[in-house]
Design an enzyme around this catalytic site. Structure first.
Site, short mmCIF file in Angstrom:
data_model
loop_
_atom_site.label_atom_id
_atom_site.label_comp_id
_atom_site.label_asym_id
_atom_site.label_seq_id
_atom_site.Cartn_x
_atom_site.Cartn_y
_atom_site.Cartn_z
N LYS A 80 0.85 -1.19 0.00
CA LYS A 80 0.00 0.00 0.00
C LYS A 80 0.89 1.24 0.00
CE LYS A 80 -3.50 2.30 2.89
NZ LYS A 80 -4.28 2.21 4.15
N SER A 156 -8.98 2.78 3.41
CA SER A 156 -8.05 3.37 2.47
C SER A 156 -7.17 2.34 1.76
CB SER A 156 -7.16 4.37 3.21
OG SER A 156 -6.41 3.73 4.26
N SER A 180 -9.78 0.86 7.70
CA SER A 180 -9.21 0.90 6.35
C SER A 180 -8.67 -0.42 5.82
CB SER A 180 -8.11 1.96 6.29
OG SER A 180 -8.66 3.25 6.34
#
Length: 483
Positions: A80, A156, A180
């Site tokens: 990520k 996210s 997230s």
């Protein structure tokens, strides 16, 4: 490695792929090339925003020359693009202001991934600074959910979730500040564990994030991969302000054992004001409760309570101050203050409120988080685990969870009306896992969430549920593998 062979590997989880390398059936280089083929076939998802193919190829070649084999040796892996820095590579964090920012340090957690033999070959899309539970940053554009182009993959960690759900990789890294990891897991039909506070380190750059609300881990398709990856990142670095006590045995070994009978408290009601949970979500949670009862656990109806206004206000304040940090980083990088179009509109709301947040308000938010944690834990007395929805709704559309609402508190009011319980695991520091146990009438995934003070029992319960109601054979329409 041709496309057909690459597609056949898509459905094999990380431990399964590593076992092929250990057995000499495939090399790490071959696994990587297969993953690259699948990634190219899934470009329309916009899940990966930076290719690191040459880094991956060099690493895979080195692994093939190494006779030592770990449980994840040679497995292709994606990072990520937030809180998972790799020195010498771009780390935009979803922000236009940081689109040319290059990390100078490798995060401790990434060093652990590399040491475990995971082959890093790309960075995944994320909203700016991880502020949103959706992944549609203006810098890179929205990530597509492989289940449907009309629903968000969540955020996210939405880029990581999309790539794993599509079969590009068996696992990818994520981070979780108000849900997230678990929100994308629910939207994309994956396993998503938020570890307990202090389980891994934020070294070398920080002691913690969002005053302990954020934890890092991964998105996977199987419980055993989640357990193995937690074994990789569990630990502490010198100088960490605090850490979680180590488990009695490895998480991978623990899931082979059934837990003691757990006293499980179940609710489908939200801790925050707003509409009731969607009936299909209620059905999924209740079905999970019945299944846990059939396995032998004690399931009762009820829930701890918190003061929703106090919690929402505290989370808003902590995010405001955190986003002032983003502004400072961007100003240092650019050599000037960011222009209006270099931050998302919702980020500017948080930054500007952060500039006017007093030290007393910030300290009060921290105190409120701790006080609400004690209230939550008192409400769980006599029970070991909390069973709740991951999302209160079916997977939401784009344009809902990332829009500015005038104030940060109003922004989170909209988020919490969808996410419900997810932020309570971050506030309390409890571990929480989302499992793809439900589906809508048209086949979209519905996540069910378990929370507990520690990860071992959650992983053991998850393994029991996975065995009783397996989900690995469910693939989205945009799956890049062989069905």
């Amino acid at each position: 490695m041709d496309a057909a062979q690459a597609a056949e590997l898509a459905g094999i989880d990380a431990i399964g792929q590593a076992s092929l390398v250990a057995a000499g059936e495939l090399t790490a280089v071959e696994l990587l090339e297969a993953a690259i083929i699948r990634l190219e076939a899934a470009r329309s998802l916009n899940a990966v925003i930076d290719d690191l193919f040459e880094h991956g190829r060099a690493q895979a070649a080195d692994l093939d020359a190494d006779s030592r084999k770990s449980p994840l040796h040679g497995v292709p892996f994606l990072l990520k693009d937030l809180d998972a820095s790799l020195a010498g590579t771009r780390e935009a964090m979803g922000s236009r202001a940081l689109r040319t920012y290059v990390a100078t340090e490798t995060a401790w957690i990434v060093d652990r991934y590399l040491s475990a033999g995971l082959v890093v070959f790309g960075k995944t899309n994320t909203p700016e600074w991880g502020n949103h539970c959706t992944t549609e940053p203006s810098l890179f554009g929205p990530t597509v959910n492989p289940w449907s182009p009309s629903i968000t993959p969540g955020g996210s960690s939405g880029g990581s979730a999309s790539a794993v759900a599509a079969g590009v990789v068996p696992a990818a890294s994520g981070g979780d500040g108000t849900g997230s990891i678990r929100v994308p897991a629910s939207c994309c039909g994956l396993v998503g564990l938020k570890p307990r506070r202090g389980r891994s380190s934020f070294a070398p750059g920080a002691g913690h994030s969002l005053e302990g609300l954020v934890n890092s881990h991964a998105l996977t398709r199987t419980v055993r991969d989640t357990a193995a990856l937690l074994d990789v990142i569990a630990g502490t670095a010198p100088g960490d302000p605090y850490h979680a006590a180590p488990p009695a045995t490895s998480y991978l070994n623990a899931i082979a054992e059934a837990p003691a009978v757990q006293r499980i408290l179940m609710t489908t009601a939200s801790p925050f004001p707003g509409p009731a949970a969607d009936p299909v979500v209620v059905s999924a949670v209740e079905a999970a409760g019945r299944l846990l009862g059939e396995i032998g656990h004690i399931v009762e109806t009820g829930a701890p309570t918190i003061d929703p206004d106090v919690v929402a206000d505290a989370i808003a304040v902590l995010h405001n101050v955190s986003n002032v940090g983003l502004h400072a980083l961007a100003t240092s990088h650019l050599g000037r203050e960011p222009a209006e179009d270099e931050f998302e509109p919702s980020t500017w709301v948080m930054v500007r409120e952060g500039f006017t947040t007093s030290g007393a308000a910030y300290a009060g938010a921290i105190d409120a988080v701790h006080a609400q944690t004690r209230r939550f834990v008192a409400g769980m007395a006599g029970h070991d685990v909390l069973l709740v929805p991951t999302l209160l709704t079916t997977p939401p559309p784009y344009g809902l969870l990332g829009e500015p609402r005038g104030t940060t508190r109003a922004f989170f009011d909209v988020e919490f009306a969808t996410t419900g319980w997810t932020s309570l695991a971050n506030v309390t520091g409890w571990a929480a896992i989302s499992l793809p146990l439900g589906t809508t009438d048209d086949g979209l995934p519905i996540g069910v969430q378990l929370m507990a003070p520690d990860e071992t029992v959650l992983l053991q319960l998850a393994a029991q549920l996975e065995a009783a109601a397996p989900w690995a054979g469910r693939h989205p329409p945009l799956w890049v593998g062989v069905n």
